[in-house]
Structure formats: C-alpha cells, structure tokens
Design a protein around this motif. Sequence first.
Motif, PDB file in Angstrom:
ATOM      1  N   VAL A  35       0.919  -1.071  -0.090  1.00  0.00           N
ATOM      2  CA  VAL A  35      -0.098  -0.040   0.014  1.00  0.00           C
ATOM      3  C   VAL A  35       0.875   1.226  -0.180  1.00  0.00           C
ATOM      4  O   VAL A  35       0.393   2.545  -0.294  1.00  0.00           O
ATOM      5  CB  VAL A  35      -0.899  -0.166   1.232  1.00  0.00           C
ATOM      6  CG1 VAL A  35      -1.910  -1.123   1.279  1.00  0.00           C
ATOM      7  CG2 VAL A  35      -0.041   0.174   2.534  1.00  0.00           C
ATOM      8  N   ILE A  36       2.135   1.312   0.308  1.00  0.00           N
ATOM      9  CA  ILE A  36       3.159   2.538   0.354  1.00  0.00           C
ATOM     10  C   ILE A  36       3.873   2.620  -1.074  1.00  0.00           C
ATOM     11  O   ILE A  36       4.622   3.559  -1.202  1.00  0.00           O
ATOM     12  CB  ILE A  36       4.073   2.112   1.349  1.00  0.00           C
ATOM     13  CG1 ILE A  36       4.956   1.232   1.203  1.00  0.00           C
ATOM     14  CG2 ILE A  36       3.325   2.408   2.723  1.00  0.00           C
ATOM     15  CD1 ILE A  36       6.062   1.138   2.242  1.00  0.00           C
ATOM     16  N   TRP A  54      -1.336   2.396  -4.923  1.00  0.00           N
ATOM     17  CA  TRP A  54      -2.229   3.502  -4.401  1.00  0.00           C
ATOM     18  C   TRP A  54      -2.987   4.164  -5.736  1.00  0.00           C
ATOM     19  O   TRP A  54      -4.042   4.537  -5.517  1.00  0.00           O
ATOM     20  CB  TRP A  54      -1.321   5.066  -3.891  1.00  0.00           C
ATOM     21  CG  TRP A  54      -1.945   6.112  -3.639  1.00  0.00           C
ATOM     22  CD1 TRP A  54      -2.120   7.402  -4.149  1.00  0.00           C
ATOM     23  CD2 TRP A  54      -3.093   6.310  -2.689  1.00  0.00           C
ATOM     24  NE1 TRP A  54      -2.963   8.226  -3.682  1.00  0.00           N
ATOM     25  CE2 TRP A  54      -3.365   7.604  -2.653  1.00  0.00           C
ATOM     26  CE3 TRP A  54      -3.458   5.551  -1.631  1.00  0.00           C
ATOM     27  CZ2 TRP A  54      -4.348   7.838  -1.646  1.00  0.00           C
ATOM     28  CZ3 TRP A  54      -4.448   5.947  -0.731  1.00  0.00           C
ATOM     29  CH2 TRP A  54      -4.818   7.264  -0.871  1.00  0.00           C
ATOM     30  N   ARG A 101      -5.980   2.094  -5.813  1.00  0.00           N
ATOM     31  CA  ARG A 101      -6.763   1.793  -4.566  1.00  0.00           C
ATOM     32  C   ARG A 101      -8.210   1.716  -4.720  1.00  0.00           C
ATOM     33  O   ARG A 101      -9.064   1.409  -3.745  1.00  0.00           O
ATOM     34  CB  ARG A 101      -6.614   3.304  -3.761  1.00  0.00           C
ATOM     35  CG  ARG A 101      -6.955   4.402  -4.274  1.00  0.00           C
ATOM     36  CD  ARG A 101      -6.689   5.685  -3.580  1.00  0.00           C
ATOM     37  NE  ARG A 101      -7.015   6.988  -3.787  1.00  0.00           N
ATOM     38  CZ  ARG A 101      -6.556   7.503  -4.985  1.00  0.00           C
ATOM     39  NH1 ARG A 101      -5.484   6.965  -5.679  1.00  0.00           N
ATOM     40  NH2 ARG A 101      -6.970   8.634  -5.287  1.00  0.00           N
ATOM     41  N   TRP A 122      -6.958  -1.104   3.210  1.00  0.00           N
ATOM     42  CA  TRP A 122      -7.252   0.005   3.778  1.00  0.00           C
ATOM     43  C   TRP A 122      -7.097  -0.203   5.273  1.00  0.00           C
ATOM     44  O   TRP A 122      -6.399   1.132   5.785  1.00  0.00           O
ATOM     45  CB  TRP A 122      -8.699   0.370   3.702  1.00  0.00           C
ATOM     46  CG  TRP A 122      -9.030   0.885   2.380  1.00  0.00           C
ATOM     47  CD1 TRP A 122     -10.028   0.095   1.401  1.00  0.00           C
ATOM     48  CD2 TRP A 122      -8.771   2.194   1.764  1.00  0.00           C
ATOM     49  NE1 TRP A 122     -10.117   1.178   0.349  1.00  0.00           N
ATOM     50  CE2 TRP A 122      -9.274   2.166   0.344  1.00  0.00           C
ATOM     51  CE3 TRP A 122      -8.003   3.158   2.173  1.00  0.00           C
ATOM     52  CZ2 TRP A 122      -9.288   3.306  -0.427  1.00  0.00           C
ATOM     53  CZ3 TRP A 122      -7.501   4.393   1.380  1.00  0.00           C
ATOM     54  CH2 TRP A 122      -8.236   4.261   0.324  1.00  0.00           C
ATOM     55  N   TRP A 141      -3.032   0.738   5.230  1.00  0.00           N
ATOM     56  CA  TRP A 141      -2.829   2.278   4.958  1.00  0.00           C
ATOM     57  C   TRP A 141      -2.973   2.891   6.094  1.00  0.00           C
ATOM     58  O   TRP A 141      -2.306   4.011   6.669  1.00  0.00           O
ATOM     59  CB  TRP A 141      -3.696   2.719   3.655  1.00  0.00           C
ATOM     60  CG  TRP A 141      -3.399   4.045   3.473  1.00  0.00           C
ATOM     61  CD1 TRP A 141      -2.378   4.583   2.420  1.00  0.00           C
ATOM     62  CD2 TRP A 141      -4.100   5.240   3.760  1.00  0.00           C
ATOM     63  NE1 TRP A 141      -2.517   6.046   2.380  1.00  0.00           N
ATOM     64  CE2 TRP A 141      -3.737   6.320   3.018  1.00  0.00           C
ATOM     65  CE3 TRP A 141      -5.230   5.186   4.540  1.00  0.00           C
ATOM     66  CZ2 TRP A 141      -4.027   7.546   3.413  1.00  0.00           C
ATOM     67  CZ3 TRP A 141      -5.884   6.563   4.724  1.00  0.00           C
ATOM     68  CH2 TRP A 141      -5.076   7.758   4.130  1.00  0.00           C
TER      69      TRP A 141
END
Length: 873
Positions: free
Chosen positions: A799-800, A805, A808, A816, A819
């Motif tokens: 997620v990074i 992203w 998403r 989620w 994140w």
Amino acid sequence: MSYERPYGGRRRRRDDYDQDRRRDLQESPEQRLQATIIRLGDVDVEQEIPQLATDPRFHDAANVPVISEGLRLGITEQPYKIPHYAALLRVLSVPHPEPSPPEGESAQGSSSSPSVGRQILDDFWRGFQAYLDQLAWRQARLCIHFFAHLTEAGVVTPQSMLGLLQSFTAVLDEFGVSTGRGKRAARCAAEGLMRAGRSLKDYSPASVIELISTLQAYNETIAGAKWLVQPITKLYNQDASPVNAAEILDCAVTALKLLEASDFSDTATIYPQPYADLPSLSEAPFDLPSVLVPPEVIELDGLSTDSGEDALVKKEEWPEHLLRLFDNDVTPDPATPAGYAVRADLLDIIDIFEVNRKECARILAEYPRWTVPGTFKPKPGTPADVPDRELVPGRDWQLESSIIETILGAQFILPESPEKPIYYITLITELCKLSPQTVGPAVGKSIRKLYSYLADGLDVEVGRRFAEWFAVHMSNFGFQWVWKEWVPDLSLPVLHPKRVFMHRALEIEIRLSYLDRILKTLPEAFHDPAQGALPEQAPGPEYDYDDPSAPHHDSAQSVLNQLRGRAKPEDVMSLLESLKITLVETADGDINVDSVIRSIAVQSLLHIGSRSFSHFLNAIERYLLVLRNLASGGADAKADLLSVVSTFWRRNRQMISIVFDKLMQYQIVDPTDVVGWVFTHMTEGLDWDVLKGAVDKANGRVVIARKRVAALRKEQDDTRARAKASGGADDGAMEVDGEIKQEDTPADSPALVNALNAFTSLTREQKSTLARVLEGFVHAVHSTSTDSSLIPDQTSLRVISPSAWEDRGSWGNEEWKAWQTWVWYKHFCRTYSPYLRSYATTLSIVSFAAVDGADNAAAVLMKKIWALAIGQD
C-alpha cells in the motif's frame, strides 16, 4: 416600567440591567480617550480620522501614553484596522498649530518640539519592545504591520524598517533554531516586507532580494517537516508538493517573490492605504531603534530521569498547512499576494477572537468593509451600481466560502489545531445562525468536498475531526443532511475511509441524540444491519450472564447479588474464590477458569454501574480491592480485564475509553497494558481514541509529578533561606577566615524524596508506554517469519507503493487497514514528538531493534518518519 409586570408588561431583559450598570459606571477621561481609539471605524472611518485629528485631546502631550496604549490594543486585537491606525498617526504627525500667546508674551520655541505623532510612536515602540522581550509573536508581528504601513506613509524611515526586518531574518540563521521560532520570525519579516516592500526596494533593492532569499533558504530546510504534517498523505513520495493544501510559509515566500517581480506595484491594490493621498510631512521621518530578537526561554530546572535524559519537554511546533476546498475563483489562493493578505487577516481574526465566538462571527461577516473594494462579491440584493464597486481582476471572491474554508483549514491543522476543535465548530454554527442563506450553502459544499477527499488520502486524523464536526454541526440543525447522496458508498469495504467516516459520524450523532431519532433522518438503505452503518440496537451495556440459559448464569447472579447488596470487598473475593474452586471441579473441557472468574466479576461490577456515570464511579471505588486482586495475575490478567470491559460495552465505544481511563487512573491497569490491548485487537483497524488515552495518561502523570517536585523543592529552598536568614552564622555554620562554611548540606524532606522517587518511576512508565506503542506499530506492519525474525507484511508493503495507490479503487479491507495503520503511525510520531525526542536514544535502540539494518521499503519508511519526528533527518 414595572419590574414584576403584573399585567403582562414588557419583561426587562438582561441587556437593560447591563445598560443601567454601565450608566452608573463613570469612565475616566483617559478611559474614554482609549475607547475612542479602539472604536475607530465602527461608524465611518473616513470621517472619524479627520475629526480625531482636530480633537484637542490628541494634541495634549500628557495623553501620549494613553493614546499609545490605545493604539497597541487596537492594533493587536483588531488587526484589520491597522492601515487606518497608521493613517491616524500619520495625521497626528503633522505639527499642530499652537494657540497664540497673550499680548506682551512671546512664543516659547514651540516649533522645535516634536509632533504628538512622533511622541506617540516613540512610546509605542517601547510597548513593541516589551512584546518582543516576552516573545509574544503575534503581537510583535501585528506591530510590524503597523510600522510597515507607517513606512509607506513616510512616517518611518525605510532604512530603519529594513533593519527591523533583518533582525527577524537573523533568527533563521541561528544554530538549531526550532521550527516554531523560525516560522514565526519568518512570518514577521515576510508580512512586513509585503506591506513596505515598495519603499524598501526604492531604498535598497539588493537588501530586499537578500531578505527574500534568506526566507526562501530557510523555507527549503523544513521540507521534511512539512511532509510529516500534510493533511493529504502521499506515503510513497516524501518530496511531493502538498495536494489541495497550502503551507503558510510556502505561500508567504511565493507571494513575496511575485510582489518583488512586479516591484511591489500591486501593494496599493492589496492593502488599504488611507494615508496615500495625504501631503508630504515636513517633519523628518522616525528612525526605529535597532533590536535583537531575544533567544528562546530555556527552563533550567529540568528533572533528569534515571537514565540521565531530561524529562522536561517543550511542545513541538510544525509547519501549518491550510486545506483547500474551493477553486481560486471562489476563494483566495494564499500563494498569491492578495490571497495571502486575506487569508492572514482571517486567521488572525479567528485566533484573536477565540474568547468570543459571537463577536468573531460578526467581525468575519463584516470583514469586506476593511478590505480594498472589489475583493469580495457583493451581498445578495446589493445594487449593481454601488459607488466604488469595481471588479478587481483575479478577485471578487465569495466571502462565506472564504471564511468557512479558512476556519476548517485552521481546525484541520496537524498534528493539532491552534485552538480547541469545539471553538471552530461553534464558530461555524454562529455564522450559520447569522446568515443561514449565504453560509449554509458554503458549509454544504465544504462537507461534500471533504467527503470526496476521504478516498484521496485525507489524513486519518483530519478524517476523524471531520466526522466530529459533521456530527456536531448536524445536531445543531436538526440532523438534516442529504444522506441519499452517499448510499452508493455503502457497497465499499467496511474499512474504506468513507465507510469509516459514515460509521463514526452516525455513532456521534446517536450519542448526541438517540438511535430512533437518527433513523428517521436516514434513507432505508442505511437501516439494513447488513450494511454495518448503524448498530442493530441503541448503545448500551451487554451483560452476557443475564439470560438464564447462558453459561455460568447462576455463578454470575450470586456475585451480582452480593455487589447489589454492597457486600464488603473481602466477602466478594471469598465468593469468587469459592466459585473458582467449584468451576475447577465441575468444568467440562479445557477452559481458563481464571478468565471466567474475571469475566463474571468485572461484568457484574460494570452491570451495577451501568445506570449512570456516578453509579459506575461508586461501584469502581467501592470494589477497588476486588479489581486489584483480579488484576494481580500479571499482564495476562490485566489484558483479560480490558477484554471483558470491551465485551460488556461493545455497543458503546465511548464507554470503553471511559472505563479504560478510570482503570488506569486507579492503577488497576497500566498504560502499557492498554497499549498492548489496542495492538492485539486491531481486527477493525487501530482504535486511536483508546491508544491516545493511554499515552496521554502516562505523559500527564509525569507532568503532574514534575510540578509537584518543583513545588516541594521551591518550598524547601524557601524554608532553608528563611532559616538561614533568621539564624545567621549560628545555625549549623562555622566561620572560617571571615567566611561562613556549612558543615553539611541539609537533607531533602521526606515529601520531596517521595516525590522524586515517584517522578523517576513515572518517567520509567512513560518511556515504557512510548516504547510499547512504537513496537506495536513495528509489528503491525511486519510479519513473523519461520525463524521468528520480522519481515515486511506484504499488504503493508504494497500500500505504500505508487502503483498500488493509483489502484486503490480495488482495495479491500486489508489494504485500507494497512494504509490507516501507516498514517496513524505517522500521526503518533508527529503528535508525541516532544516526548519521543526526550527518549530518542533509548527508543531508537529498543523499539526498532527488530528492523535494525533492514533495507526494505517498509523499514525505510518507518525509520524515515521516526527521524523526521525527532529532528534527526
């Protein structure tokens, strides 16, 4: 008029009594003169200034201190009037003709005495120096605005004004200057230069360029700190410019460069200059004395912990981002000179009038009368042919949208808002009451824009505050909102930020009202329990042993009856022990008997205390001995207690935080226990409210202990000083060669020794709590490999990344959740950075030992955020 109104006469209002009292209070001439200055412009400023210029009171040298004080109050409390105060002083700087002397007498050299304006300015400067000595930054900055206008008016020399601004840019070159000190000094210099730039550049173009270069260089040094507090997060790019947000110092530097490029020719169209058409002064301009900005105050009575690290912390101050909600043609762009001027004025008004939100709302609504004509659109119903109503290119903004955007921008500043969030919430409510037809639509558009940001990286803390503001605002206006707009979003994952927002907002709305009332305001789609937007039942306790068919019902009833009968704690513990023996003998299968006993005891105790908060406190205080006995089994026993509480109040999350707080207050559990429980129960994301409560409890105890030690130490020092003064050399001292030598140093009092021991213990607990939080985050974004070492959790790692992203829209709950965990970690580090800095060495070694040397993206980002928070990047 009858006071008792026996026949229905008009009831005397509170205002009537206030007016009667005011009539009885006789103001002194000095007070009336000061009030005249403060009320300048309340009717018609263009007519008032010439009238005051001919008022004999303003030309009496004896009134100079009174006038100067009135100006200081007006300038620092009503900054929107500063150009007109400058015009007033400019008029007073013209020598006033002296009355003709009587026949036979000659004039006494009156022409050589300075004008009253010069005398006022000289006295005013001393007040400014006092603000500077106290490091009252806002007051000093507003005084600089005043001096800048006076420079443009020809009252102050450009060279002395330039020297004043250079004194503030010199702060930026100090070694290790803090962000808070640096940004305030930079704003003083930048905003003074914006107003006086034309005169200063005419005097010395090179010096003006040097000032701007110094500001820009400093601004670039705090880029990392800016990323850490951006309201819209981009975890994958620390060098990215803020999206839909404007950092105040960034905007100031950009606006200054635009002004300088045009030789400050637009200054008169940005700032009112009512003194512009006045004739030149015959008196020589005033030279502002040189100043040195005092250093930051460093307290020398800090207490050291057992490891030698200083436990005294100073609140860390960060760059300030203002969230943008509207286009530049609707609200002013703060990165432009005119936009920055409006934003800075509105922020100052909001900040200054925090003591009176009603007055603040009124002044904000009347703000256009203090700006250059054409800055804002006219109010609805205003004739189109109003005199002086000229459109200014690039402006003509909407006042209400500008005000709401500025208020919300201040409310959502990270890591915390300048004022308490409730102030901003109630201020918006007052504005809506003042002009519902114009403010209401601006509020609605702001809510929709913020809601759209939730899926675009809006910081989790900003999302939390947004939900609180939305719920409280709706409660003030009948809970009316167009919820049907958000019905399609019910299909999103439960942990999607929009779903999290809706759940929290409705939870608070129910808390402020009741479930059935809120149900009536929602579309049918929200009523379906399967959607997870609303609870199936109203918030309340959930006693697991109420049903006769429930396991251990009889045992729980026997405990409950004893508690209701207010049995002694010893009797309750005896009953619990006998129940434990019985359960061991009769248990079927492998059960944890101790956990069952804790569940029965704690749920029964909470059940009798569930009627009200006072019932709960009474029950807890009466049976503290029982609770301490239940928690005596170590960390597992305390975790059990916390889990029982969360089970009992699973339909009311607010009560979980309240009960946890009381258990920490009575030292049944420690903050570290609560932190451990939070990271163990992260199935639906991190519970920030509970985590924050634990950290604040540990930090608060250290603050209280430190204050107690300081008070006892001062008391002991005073006692010793009095004893020495009264006893002289005979009191335990011996005179040697004309000097008094103490034979021994008196020992600390028992109270001080105990307080110091408590302080040391609490700082150890504080450090352990912070370390436990950091370790919790490290393990939350890492998984345990087969050899028990930590490896990056694949979801947290994914997620990074920028590609994830961008994709998403396809994320599920796991993505989620990961994140949000990252952003909560970021928020923890920036919020508690002062405390983390105090223990930086220890925490770096202990908490990050598991990822020491790791070079994967998760470990690098985690250590990057940590380094920014403690100032080692």
